[in-house]
Design a protein around this motif. Structure first.
Motif, PDB file in Angstrom:
ATOM      1  N   ARG A 266     -51.400 -82.861   0.308  1.00  0.00           N
ATOM      2  CA  ARG A 266     -51.995 -81.492   0.261  1.00  0.00           C
ATOM      3  C   ARG A 266     -52.934 -81.355  -0.890  1.00  0.00           C
ATOM      4  O   ARG A 266     -52.778 -82.113  -1.965  1.00  0.00           O
ATOM      5  CB  ARG A 266     -51.034 -80.347  -0.036  1.00  0.00           C
ATOM      6  N   ARG A 267     -53.985 -80.633  -0.638  1.00  0.00           N
ATOM      7  CA  ARG A 267     -55.109 -80.643  -1.343  1.00  0.00           C
ATOM      8  C   ARG A 267     -54.666 -80.232  -2.805  1.00  0.00           C
ATOM      9  O   ARG A 267     -55.387 -80.659  -3.956  1.00  0.00           O
ATOM     10  CB  ARG A 267     -56.286 -79.755  -1.016  1.00  0.00           C
TER      11      ARG A 267
ATOM     12  N   LEU B  19     -54.582 -93.803  -3.950  1.00  0.00           N
ATOM     13  CA  LEU B  19     -55.100 -93.730  -2.516  1.00  0.00           C
ATOM     14  C   LEU B  19     -56.237 -93.763  -2.105  1.00  0.00           C
ATOM     15  O   LEU B  19     -56.980 -93.111  -3.086  1.00  0.00           O
ATOM     16  CB  LEU B  19     -54.010 -92.185  -2.316  1.00  0.00           C
ATOM     17  N   VAL B  20     -56.452 -94.116  -0.789  1.00  0.00           N
ATOM     18  CA  VAL B  20     -57.810 -93.802  -0.371  1.00  0.00           C
ATOM     19  C   VAL B  20     -57.574 -92.972   0.748  1.00  0.00           C
ATOM     20  O   VAL B  20     -56.738 -92.908   1.689  1.00  0.00           O
ATOM     21  CB  VAL B  20     -58.043 -95.249   0.336  1.00  0.00           C
ATOM     22  N   VAL B  21     -58.580 -92.135   0.705  1.00  0.00           N
ATOM     23  CA  VAL B  21     -58.465 -90.653   1.868  1.00  0.00           C
ATOM     24  C   VAL B  21     -59.005 -91.499   2.962  1.00  0.00           C
ATOM     25  O   VAL B  21     -60.286 -92.050   3.164  1.00  0.00           O
ATOM     26  CB  VAL B  21     -59.244 -89.573   1.291  1.00  0.00           C
ATOM     27  N   ALA B  22     -58.412 -91.090   4.275  1.00  0.00           N
ATOM     28  CA  ALA B  22     -58.857 -91.725   5.606  1.00  0.00           C
ATOM     29  C   ALA B  22     -59.481 -90.633   6.434  1.00  0.00           C
ATOM     30  O   ALA B  22     -60.427 -90.618   6.969  1.00  0.00           O
ATOM     31  CB  ALA B  22     -57.515 -92.274   6.322  1.00  0.00           C
ATOM     32  N   VAL B  23     -58.688 -89.431   6.149  1.00  0.00           N
ATOM     33  CA  VAL B  23     -59.121 -88.301   7.031  1.00  0.00           C
ATOM     34  C   VAL B  23     -58.922 -86.979   5.980  1.00  0.00           C
ATOM     35  O   VAL B  23     -57.913 -87.077   5.667  1.00  0.00           O
ATOM     36  CB  VAL B  23     -58.247 -87.916   8.421  1.00  0.00           C
ATOM     37  N   CYS B  24     -59.780 -86.301   5.841  1.00  0.00           N
ATOM     38  CA  CYS B  24     -59.756 -85.064   5.104  1.00  0.00           C
ATOM     39  C   CYS B  24     -59.898 -83.860   6.008  1.00  0.00           C
ATOM     40  O   CYS B  24     -60.751 -83.559   6.849  1.00  0.00           O
ATOM     41  CB  CYS B  24     -60.807 -84.860   3.945  1.00  0.00           C
ATOM     42  N   GLY B  25     -58.955 -82.884   5.889  1.00  0.00           N
ATOM     43  CA  GLY B  25     -58.887 -81.774   6.404  1.00  0.00           C
ATOM     44  C   GLY B  25     -59.160 -80.516   5.421  1.00  0.00           C
ATOM     45  O   GLY B  25     -59.190 -81.089   4.286  1.00  0.00           O
ATOM     46  N   ARG B  26     -58.979 -79.448   5.811  1.00  0.00           N
ATOM     47  CA  ARG B  26     -59.003 -78.193   4.951  1.00  0.00           C
ATOM     48  C   ARG B  26     -57.931 -78.012   3.977  1.00  0.00           C
ATOM     49  O   ARG B  26     -58.232 -77.751   2.685  1.00  0.00           O
ATOM     50  CB  ARG B  26     -59.368 -76.995   5.736  1.00  0.00           C
ATOM     51  N   ARG B  27     -56.755 -78.397   4.451  1.00  0.00           N
ATOM     52  CA  ARG B  27     -55.726 -78.280   3.514  1.00  0.00           C
ATOM     53  C   ARG B  27     -54.759 -79.473   3.344  1.00  0.00           C
ATOM     54  O   ARG B  27     -54.199 -79.760   2.194  1.00  0.00           O
ATOM     55  CB  ARG B  27     -54.519 -77.278   4.098  1.00  0.00           C
ATOM     56  N   VAL B  28     -54.850 -80.314   4.167  1.00  0.00           N
ATOM     57  CA  VAL B  28     -54.367 -81.624   4.168  1.00  0.00           C
ATOM     58  C   VAL B  28     -55.096 -82.878   4.176  1.00  0.00           C
ATOM     59  O   VAL B  28     -56.139 -82.963   5.014  1.00  0.00           O
ATOM     60  CB  VAL B  28     -53.043 -81.845   5.097  1.00  0.00           C
ATOM     61  N   LEU B  29     -54.855 -84.016   3.481  1.00  0.00           N
ATOM     62  CA  LEU B  29     -55.616 -85.351   3.380  1.00  0.00           C
ATOM     63  C   LEU B  29     -54.508 -86.196   4.102  1.00  0.00           C
ATOM     64  O   LEU B  29     -53.663 -86.388   3.572  1.00  0.00           O
ATOM     65  CB  LEU B  29     -55.837 -85.582   1.898  1.00  0.00           C
ATOM     66  N   VAL B  30     -55.083 -87.066   4.947  1.00  0.00           N
ATOM     67  CA  VAL B  30     -54.414 -88.456   5.391  1.00  0.00           C
ATOM     68  C   VAL B  30     -54.995 -89.356   4.385  1.00  0.00           C
ATOM     69  O   VAL B  30     -56.186 -89.889   4.585  1.00  0.00           O
ATOM     70  CB  VAL B  30     -54.501 -88.706   6.907  1.00  0.00           C
TER      71      VAL B  30
ATOM     72  N   MET C 152     -63.056 -79.078  -5.305  1.00  0.00           N
ATOM     73  CA  MET C 152     -63.099 -80.205  -5.303  1.00  0.00           C
ATOM     74  C   MET C 152     -63.487 -80.633  -4.130  1.00  0.00           C
ATOM     75  O   MET C 152     -63.092 -80.244  -3.041  1.00  0.00           O
ATOM     76  CB  MET C 152     -61.661 -81.040  -5.579  1.00  0.00           C
ATOM     77  N   ASP C 153     -64.632 -81.576  -4.175  1.00  0.00           N
ATOM     78  CA  ASP C 153     -65.283 -82.048  -2.826  1.00  0.00           C
ATOM     79  C   ASP C 153     -64.553 -83.503  -2.722  1.00  0.00           C
ATOM     80  O   ASP C 153     -64.992 -84.393  -3.301  1.00  0.00           O
ATOM     81  CB  ASP C 153     -66.797 -82.196  -3.028  1.00  0.00           C
ATOM     82  N   ILE C 154     -63.926 -83.490  -1.593  1.00  0.00           N
ATOM     83  CA  ILE C 154     -63.255 -84.754  -1.471  1.00  0.00           C
ATOM     84  C   ILE C 154     -63.632 -85.205   0.124  1.00  0.00           C
ATOM     85  O   ILE C 154     -63.637 -84.345   0.929  1.00  0.00           O
ATOM     86  CB  ILE C 154     -61.637 -84.629  -1.254  1.00  0.00           C
ATOM     87  N   ARG C 155     -64.106 -86.496   0.123  1.00  0.00           N
ATOM     88  CA  ARG C 155     -64.481 -86.887   1.235  1.00  0.00           C
ATOM     89  C   ARG C 155     -63.905 -88.452   1.920  1.00  0.00           C
ATOM     90  O   ARG C 155     -63.199 -88.908   0.886  1.00  0.00           O
ATOM     91  CB  ARG C 155     -65.871 -87.399   1.503  1.00  0.00           C
ATOM     92  N   ALA C 156     -64.053 -88.687   3.085  1.00  0.00           N
ATOM     93  CA  ALA C 156     -63.118 -89.898   3.578  1.00  0.00           C
ATOM     94  C   ALA C 156     -63.798 -91.140   2.720  1.00  0.00           C
ATOM     95  O   ALA C 156     -64.949 -91.154   2.252  1.00  0.00           O
ATOM     96  CB  ALA C 156     -63.425 -89.965   5.148  1.00  0.00           C
ATOM     97  N   GLY C 157     -62.923 -91.880   2.200  1.00  0.00           N
ATOM     98  CA  GLY C 157     -63.448 -93.172   1.490  1.00  0.00           C
ATOM     99  C   GLY C 157     -63.212 -93.052   0.003  1.00  0.00           C
ATOM    100  O   GLY C 157     -63.176 -93.793  -0.955  1.00  0.00           O
ATOM    101  N   ASP C 158     -62.984 -91.534  -0.551  1.00  0.00           N
ATOM    102  CA  ASP C 158     -62.748 -91.483  -1.877  1.00  0.00           C
ATOM    103  C   ASP C 158     -61.265 -91.954  -2.300  1.00  0.00           C
ATOM    104  O   ASP C 158     -60.242 -91.902  -1.566  1.00  0.00           O
ATOM    105  CB  ASP C 158     -62.854 -89.992  -2.280  1.00  0.00           C
ATOM    106  N   ARG C 159     -61.399 -92.318  -3.614  1.00  0.00           N
ATOM    107  CA  ARG C 159     -59.969 -93.060  -4.216  1.00  0.00           C
ATOM    108  C   ARG C 159     -59.631 -91.822  -4.963  1.00  0.00           C
ATOM    109  O   ARG C 159     -60.003 -91.317  -5.777  1.00  0.00           O
ATOM    110  CB  ARG C 159     -60.204 -93.818  -4.871  1.00  0.00           C
ATOM    111  N   ILE C 160     -58.087 -91.191  -4.739  1.00  0.00           N
ATOM    112  CA  ILE C 160     -57.585 -90.183  -5.425  1.00  0.00           C
ATOM    113  C   ILE C 160     -56.054 -90.570  -6.055  1.00  0.00           C
ATOM    114  O   ILE C 160     -55.810 -91.701  -5.679  1.00  0.00           O
ATOM    115  CB  ILE C 160     -57.561 -89.088  -4.696  1.00  0.00           C
ATOM    116  N   SER C 161     -55.798 -89.874  -6.897  1.00  0.00           N
ATOM    117  CA  SER C 161     -54.462 -89.986  -7.501  1.00  0.00           C
ATOM    118  C   SER C 161     -53.452 -88.635  -6.908  1.00  0.00           C
ATOM    119  O   SER C 161     -54.253 -87.462  -7.184  1.00  0.00           O
ATOM    120  CB  SER C 161     -54.260 -90.132  -8.818  1.00  0.00           C
TER     121      SER C 161
END
Length: 61
Positions: free
Chosen positions: A47-48, A18-29, A1-10
């Motif tokens: 976690r992803r 939730l709105v993604v603020a910072v995306c890392g390899r394993r964890v999203l803030v 899954m391609d997740i970037r900052a600004g995406d809205r997730i559940s």
């Protein structure tokens, strides 16, 4: 899954959207979304593998 900052997730763990603020390899803030649709102040770590779905952004045309 391609997740970037600004995406809205559940997430499976957290209620609501939730709105993604910072995306890392394993964890999203992420920030929890308020009832009026704006990002709130409360931040959570997701976690992803806990991401249930990603809201697709439609292109503006």
């Amino acid at each position: 899954m391609d997740i970037r900052a600004g995406d809205r997730i559940s997430s499976r763990r957290h209620k609501g959207e939730l709105v993604v603020a910072v995306c890392g390899r394993r964890v999203l803030v992420c920030r929890k979304v308020k009832k009026d649709g704006s990002p709130g102040d409360q931040e959570v770590l997701v976690r992803r593998d806990e991401v249930a779905c990603v809201r697709v952004r439609l292109p503006l045309a």
